[in-house]
Write a protein that holds these residues in place. Structure first.
Motif, mmCIF file in Angstrom:
data_model
loop_
_atom_site.group_PDB
_atom_site.id
_atom_site.type_symbol
_atom_site.label_atom_id
_atom_site.label_comp_id
_atom_site.label_asym_id
_atom_site.label_seq_id
_atom_site.Cartn_x
_atom_site.Cartn_y
_atom_site.Cartn_z
ATOM 1 N N GLU A 118 -0.078 9.619 3.751
ATOM 2 C CA GLU A 118 -0.701 9.622 5.071
ATOM 3 C C GLU A 118 0.103 10.508 6.005
ATOM 4 O O GLU A 118 1.297 10.738 5.799
ATOM 5 C CB GLU A 118 -0.790 8.199 5.626
ATOM 6 N N ARG A 136 -0.147 2.740 12.318
ATOM 7 C CA ARG A 136 -0.167 1.471 11.583
ATOM 8 C C ARG A 136 0.898 0.502 12.078
ATOM 9 O O ARG A 136 0.733 -0.713 12.016
ATOM 10 C CB ARG A 136 0.070 1.696 10.089
ATOM 11 N N LEU A 187 1.705 4.501 1.402
ATOM 12 C CA LEU A 187 1.429 5.247 2.627
ATOM 13 C C LEU A 187 2.059 6.633 2.597
ATOM 14 O O LEU A 187 1.977 7.374 3.577
ATOM 15 C CB LEU A 187 1.982 4.484 3.844
ATOM 16 N N GLU A 219 -0.702 8.829 11.301
ATOM 17 C CA GLU A 219 -1.371 7.660 10.723
ATOM 18 C C GLU A 219 -0.378 6.530 10.461
ATOM 19 O O GLU A 219 -0.667 5.362 10.713
ATOM 20 C CB GLU A 219 -2.095 8.046 9.432
ATOM 21 N N ILE A 220 0.791 6.889 9.954
ATOM 22 C CA ILE A 220 1.816 5.877 9.684
ATOM 23 C C ILE A 220 2.305 5.264 10.982
ATOM 24 O O ILE A 220 2.430 4.042 11.111
ATOM 25 C CB ILE A 220 2.980 6.478 8.866
ATOM 26 N N LYS A 274 0.846 -1.181 0.000
ATOM 27 C CA LYS A 274 0.000 0.000 0.000
ATOM 28 C C LYS A 274 0.885 1.236 0.000
ATOM 29 O O LYS A 274 1.910 1.277 0.668
ATOM 30 C CB LYS A 274 -0.896 -0.003 1.232
#
Length: 127
Positions: A113, A121, A110, A117-118, A108
């Motif tokens: 982001e 994850r 990223l 957000e990273i 994905k």
């Protein structure tokens, strides 16, 4: 659409291009120092001190020199891939290599982001 396929180890990376159902080799990058024995790297391959006299003595981590060469080669391969991507030579990339340090892959993008957000994850991974 062109897909580059990289088959690599610590000392060699073979790059293939797949387009219109045909696969051809486009490049072979080689770094023989990454494959040499640590003693060979430090002594010019003779396994003895530079003057050929006295005792044989190595200091430090035996794997450190080899690891440095492998890291250097990995950076060379990454630079090659970055340049060819910037030149628009491929649209997709497949990497086939031993999972020396890879513990997880994410299929994905990223990059857009936020940092939070990273971080979210990847916080709490048990790998």
């Amino acid at each position: 659409m062109v897909t580059y396929i990289v088959a690599a180890d610590a000392a060699r990376a073979r790059i293939f291009a797949r387009a219109a159902g045909k696969v051809t080799e486009v490049e072979s990058l080689v770094h023989p120092e990454s494959r040499q024995h640590t003693g060979d790297l430090r002594t010019g391959g003779k396994g003895e001190s530079s003057g050929g006299h006295g005792s044989l003595h190595q200091t430090g981590d035996d794997g450190a020199t080899s690891d440095k060469h492998q890291d250097f080669f990995a950076k060379e391969v990454a630079q090659y891939l970055k340049q060819t991507a910037n030149d628009g030579k491929f649209d997709q990339l497949i990497i086939a290599a031993a999972p020396k340090l890879v513990t997880e892959t994410v299929d994905k993008d990223l990059s857009h982001e936020s940092a939070d957000e990273i971080k979210a994850r990847f916080t709490g991974l048990t790998h």
